[in-house]
Design an enzyme around this catalytic site. Structure first.
Site, mmCIF file in Angstrom:
data_model
loop_
_atom_site.group_PDB
_atom_site.id
_atom_site.type_symbol
_atom_site.label_atom_id
_atom_site.label_comp_id
_atom_site.label_asym_id
_atom_site.label_seq_id
_atom_site.Cartn_x
_atom_site.Cartn_y
_atom_site.Cartn_z
ATOM 1 C CE LYS A 74 -25.077 8.553 23.478
ATOM 2 N NZ LYS A 74 -23.757 9.192 23.705
ATOM 3 C CD GLU A 78 -20.471 9.903 18.268
ATOM 4 O OE1 GLU A 78 -21.448 10.179 17.550
ATOM 5 O OE2 GLU A 78 -20.264 10.425 19.373
ATOM 6 C CE1 TYR A 96 -2.400 3.475 1.808
ATOM 7 C CE2 TYR A 96 -4.031 2.139 0.648
ATOM 8 C CZ TYR A 96 -3.654 3.335 1.224
ATOM 9 O OH TYR A 96 -4.516 4.402 1.215
#
Ligand SMILES: NC(=O)c1c(N)nc(OC2CCCC2)nc1O[C@@H]1CCC[C@@H]1O
Length: 326
Positions: free
Chosen positions: A115, A170, A37
């Site tokens: 969450k 998030e 990469y």
């Protein structure tokens, strides 16, 4: 190499690097060694420097971070980014379910999501290309942090189809990266971050994107802002649609047929919350049917069709080292 050849090679490298990056950052399943990469990325960087007219805002080389900004520009969210009402006990969840069933006059099924304890952001795509990213701010006005978000490997620069869509997610810093960052700060005598959430917020608030590029930030997307070009009936299908487009969504999310199953899911995670490589501060419970969400609507601050069950705060066990060093 002439310009035409260079353009061909640049496009080929971009395709490959995007695929490698998708597998590595979004699927957590690398298909080439890191060295390959890096090698292709530096070849692309060199060609873009040699042929500046080939440069593009959504080339994988933007992941390295471009020039610093002088200041952040304010951004108005087309659709407000709401906050969530809180539940602290099982009874609060049952009350939420009762209110929602009264509000719709129907039975309800739910989607439960971890969450994530990070920073809420909005990502806008035009024709499938990432054109703007912003912090939630006060829900109506945020800050344009596009260049910083372009350095987050799990935020796609181009989607798998050329749609106009705005999603919310998030951004977080994995626990391991947080520990490494604080160790490095301790070495240089800099102030350490109190928790991964502050570290993620602090990283995204840097005017120099090269700093964000080195903070190993990650994201889980969890909502579609505008209704885009999708015609799904449930939140669960909307999340699958985002996943199919190339967004990173949380694999632990679960469909729950009723509030009993929601409570089971929540209790299961209270035990296992520390087993994850990232911090979570609760479970978000969402009415699954988009029609029922529409019927229930919003209060001034948050949806009536979602609630956040907050895990009980853990007493912070101060590390012995901190006591000795303090
Ligand atoms: N932090 C999260 O993991 C999360 C989530 N999984 N799902 C939502 O759904 C939104 C959509 C409607 C209102 C809340 N919000 C989340 O975080 C919110 C964003 C702003 C305040 C909370 O952090």
């Amino acid at each position: 190499m002439d310009q035409a050849k260079a353009e061909e090679r640049v496009n080929e490298l971009r395709e490959r690097l995007e695929t490698y990056g998708y597998h590595y950052y979004v699927l957590d399943d690398p298909i080439v060694p890191d060295a390959e990469y890096d090698e292709k990325l530096s070849e692309l960087l060199e060609l873009e420097q040699q042929f500046p007219e080939l440069q593009s805002g959504d080339s994988p080389t933007v992941r390295i971070g471009g020039k610093p900004l002088d200041a952040f520009v304010k951004v108005q969210h087309s659709i407000p980014m709401m906050s969530l009402g809180n539940a602290f006990h099982e009874q609060d969840l049952r009350d939420f379910d009762r209110r929602a069933r009264q509000g719709t006059g129907e039975s309800l099924d739910y989607v439960c999501e971890l969450k994530i304890d990070g920073l809420a952001v909005s990502l806008t795509y035009e024709n499938g290309r990432f054109v703007r990213g912003a912090t939630r701010g006060d829900g109506t006005t945020g800050e344009d942090i596009t260049n910083n978000l372009k350095t987050v490997g799990s935020i796609p620069l181009r989607l798998h189809s050329a749609v106009d869509i705005e999603v919310r997610g998030e951004v977080f810093m994995p626990k391991r990266s947080f520990e490494r960052l604080n160790e490095a700060k301790e070495q240089t005598g800099e102030a350490v971050f109190a928790n991964p959430r502050n570290a993620a917020a602090g990283s995204l608030r840097q005017l120099d994107p090269k700093i964000a590029a080195n903070r190993n930030l990650d994201i889980f997307t969890y909502a579609i802002g505008n209704d885009g070009e999708m015609n799904t009936e449930t939140h669960y299908e909307a999340v699958r649609y985002m996943t199919d487009l190339g967004f990173k969504t949380n694999p632990k999310s679960s469909w729950c047929r009723d509030i009993e199953e929601v409570i089971e899911f929540v209790n299961g995670w209270v035990e296992h919350r520390n087993s994850l490589p990232y911090e979570v501060d609760g479970i978000v419970v969402k009415v699954n049917s988009l029609k029922q969400q529409e019927t229930l609507g919003f209060t001034a601050k948050s949806p009536r069709w979602a609630i956040a069950y907050k895990f009980p705060a853990e007493e912070k066990v101060t590390r012995l080292r901190d006591i000795i060093l303090s």
